[in-house]
Design a protein around this motif. Structure first.
Motif, short mmCIF file in Angstrom:
data_model
loop_
_atom_site.label_atom_id
_atom_site.label_comp_id
_atom_site.label_asym_id
_atom_site.label_seq_id
_atom_site.Cartn_x
_atom_site.Cartn_y
_atom_site.Cartn_z
N ALA A 87 0.79 -1.05 0.00
CA ALA A 87 0.03 0.01 -0.04
C ALA A 87 0.81 1.35 -0.07
N VAL A 88 0.26 2.38 -0.30
CA VAL A 88 0.90 3.53 -0.54
C VAL A 88 1.50 4.13 0.71
N LEU A 102 -3.07 8.04 -8.22
CA LEU A 102 -4.40 7.66 -8.65
C LEU A 102 -5.35 8.01 -7.28
N ILE A 103 -4.44 8.05 -6.09
CA ILE A 103 -5.46 8.19 -4.80
C ILE A 103 -5.67 9.59 -4.77
N ASP A 104 -4.86 10.77 -4.79
CA ASP A 104 -4.76 12.16 -4.47
C ASP A 104 -6.16 12.95 -5.10
N PRO A 105 -6.61 12.42 -6.39
CA PRO A 105 -7.71 13.22 -6.89
C PRO A 105 -8.92 12.91 -5.96
N VAL A 243 -7.36 7.08 -13.38
CA VAL A 243 -5.97 6.81 -14.61
C VAL A 243 -4.99 7.63 -14.16
N ASP A 244 -3.66 7.00 -14.11
CA ASP A 244 -2.49 7.71 -14.04
C ASP A 244 -2.22 8.52 -15.24
N PRO A 245 -2.03 9.99 -15.33
CA PRO A 245 -2.03 10.70 -16.40
C PRO A 245 -0.75 10.39 -17.26
N ILE A 257 -6.66 -3.92 -3.24
CA ILE A 257 -6.86 -4.58 -1.85
C ILE A 257 -5.94 -4.08 -0.85
N ASP A 258 -4.73 -3.55 -1.32
CA ASP A 258 -3.65 -3.15 -0.40
C ASP A 258 -4.05 -1.65 -0.10
N GLN A 259 -4.62 -0.69 -1.15
CA GLN A 259 -5.16 0.70 -1.03
C GLN A 259 -6.26 0.55 0.03
#
Length: 453
Positions: A87-88, A102-105, A243-245, A257-259
């Motif tokens: 995980a992050v 991917l998470i911050d938005p 989606v990662d730009p 699952i990790d996140q």
């Protein structure tokens, strides 16, 4: 004036083996008193060197100016990897940057506003549970805080209440994990040979596997809803469809699952810790409790409530200062550097102890006192904002900080609007560090409906 509880410190000089035993029992009381005054301290053994830094400009260097030179210590994952995987929270470098993209938005702009109804619904359910207690009954509020924090995170992530069968199973299993596994594995601060004890047990690994299996069910169900076009517009949907730009990639099932595991850990456990201590402080200082209760009368269940909770936010900030949910952060020096004219070699552990930084005698006025007025813009003794880092800072600042600073004051105010809390004289809590800063034997408060007093 009564000061909030604080654990006793160990003697200045103890053997490495004694330190390891103390650390195993509790991270906070294993540290010497001098750390509340020291700008920097070194812990040296034949195996490693560790540096605790309390000087704001050094911390800024580590977290903001040159974070690439001070990645998270790989050792911190020793105790957390069974639950968090990759995980992050435990990754570094390009992998971490891709995860944050991917998470911050999901936590920016109007997304926190969109989660407000979930917070309010969880608060309604919490108030109903508390109302079932007899007037004047003594209640263990850490348990109640854990329940409502878990309810908030499941409603915000998956649009399901804690009463959902799978959500309740995750919560109940996590209670086992929480008491078995401290936040920092001993190896994170003390990279000792394998003959020294590690801080996780068989039940830690077993409960972690059970939690991940339950999260897998939730993620797979959401994937099916996305495929069918019936998924609710909540945080998990936002993250699973992001989606990662830079790469065009999305999280796959295993990564998701990790996140989710870290969202639950960070979004539930840290919030529960802060709320429980805030309630205790309100019981300890009833004048402040009455001020918050009066402020809370204006709550109406809309997002505009956030702007009404000025006093509650100050109380919550002061709670996070005195009882930071995550007491320490650990980084590793990727290359040799000089701090305070002292060589920090490559591979050394850099420890930022929020517990000591937030109570540092050189940085804070009356550091052990509860004083929410210190957060006012016109305070006589301005707060050293650079020494207040409950959500970290720099590129690795907690993405859910804004979420937490709405959730915490709101839940606290909803409780105090309807109930009065008071201390149980025979049960003064003692702070200890497990997954977060909790009380050694729980936080027990007397609870009574406010209107009958």
């Amino acid at each position: 004036m009564t000061l909030p509880p604080k654990p006793a410190s160990r003697p200045d000089h103890v053997s490495l083996w004694r330190y390891a035993k103390l650390f195993r029992q509790d991270i906070l009381s294993a540290q010497p008193e001098r750390l509340y005054r020291a700008r920097m301290a070194e812990f040296r053994t034949p195996f490693f060197r560790s540096f605790l830094i309390n000087q704001p400009d050094l911390i800024q260097n580590v977290l903001q100016t040159s974070p690439q030179n001070f990645p998270k210590s790989d050792r911190i994952s020793e105790g957390l990897r069974p639950l968090l995987g990759d995980a992050v929270f435990v990754t570094n470098g390009p992998r971490w940057r891709g995860q944050r993209a991917l998470i911050d938005p999901a936590f920016q702009g109007g997304r926190v506003r969109a989660s407000f109804p979930a917070m309010w619904a969880a608060a309604d359910a919490m108030v109903a549970r508390l109302a079932a207690h007899a007037p004047g009954e003594t209640v263990e509020v850490e348990t109640e805080a854990s329940h409502v924090a878990a309810d908030v995170i499941f409603r915000a992530l998956f649009s399901v209440p804690i009463e959902d069968e799978t959500a309740r199973a995750v919560f109940q299993t996590f209670q086992i994990y929480q008491r078995a596994q401290p936040l920092l594995n001993l190896a994170a601060l003390l990279p000792l040979p394998r003959v020294f004890p590690r801080l996780y047990q068989r039940r830690t690994r077993q409960s972690a596997r059970q939690i991940r299996a339950l999260i897998t069910q939730l993620v797979e169900a959401r994937r099916a809803q996305l495929d069918a076009g019936t998924a609710p517009d909540d945080l998990v949907t936002k993250i699973m469809t992001a989606v990662d730009p830079a790469t065009g990639q999305r999280f796959d099932a295993a990564e998701m699952i990790d996140q989710v595991a870290i969202f639950f850990l960070a979004g539930h456990e840290t919030s529960a810790s802060a709320l429980a201590w805030a309630l205790y402080l309100m019981a300890l200082y009833p004048d402040w409790q009455d001020r918050l209760a009066a402020e809370a009368q204006a709550l109406c269940g809309t997002f505009s409530d956030v702007s009404k909770l000025t006093l509650s936010r100050d109380v919550f900030r002061e709670t996070l200062r005195l009882y930071p949910p995550v007491p320490m952060m650990v980084r590793e020096a990727k290359q040799a550097v000089r701090f305070r004219n002292r060589l920090v070699p490559r591979g050394a552990q850099i420890v930022i102890s929020l517990w000591h930084l937030h109570r540092h005698q050189r940085l804070w006025h009356n550091p052990d006192a509860f004083d929410p007025d210190r957060w006012r813009s016109d305070a006589a003794q301005p707060c050293p904002k650079e020494a207040f880092l409950p959500f970290s800072s720099g590129e690795r600042v907690c993405p859910g900080a804004g979420f937490a600073m709405i959730e915490g004051p709101l839940l606290l105010s909803r409780i105090l609007r309807d109930f009065r809390v008071s201390c149980d004289p025979g049960r003064r809590p003692v702070p200890v560090a497990h997954l977060t800063v909790r009380s050694k034997s729980g936080i027990w408060l007397k609870l009574a409906p406010r209107e009958v007093l």
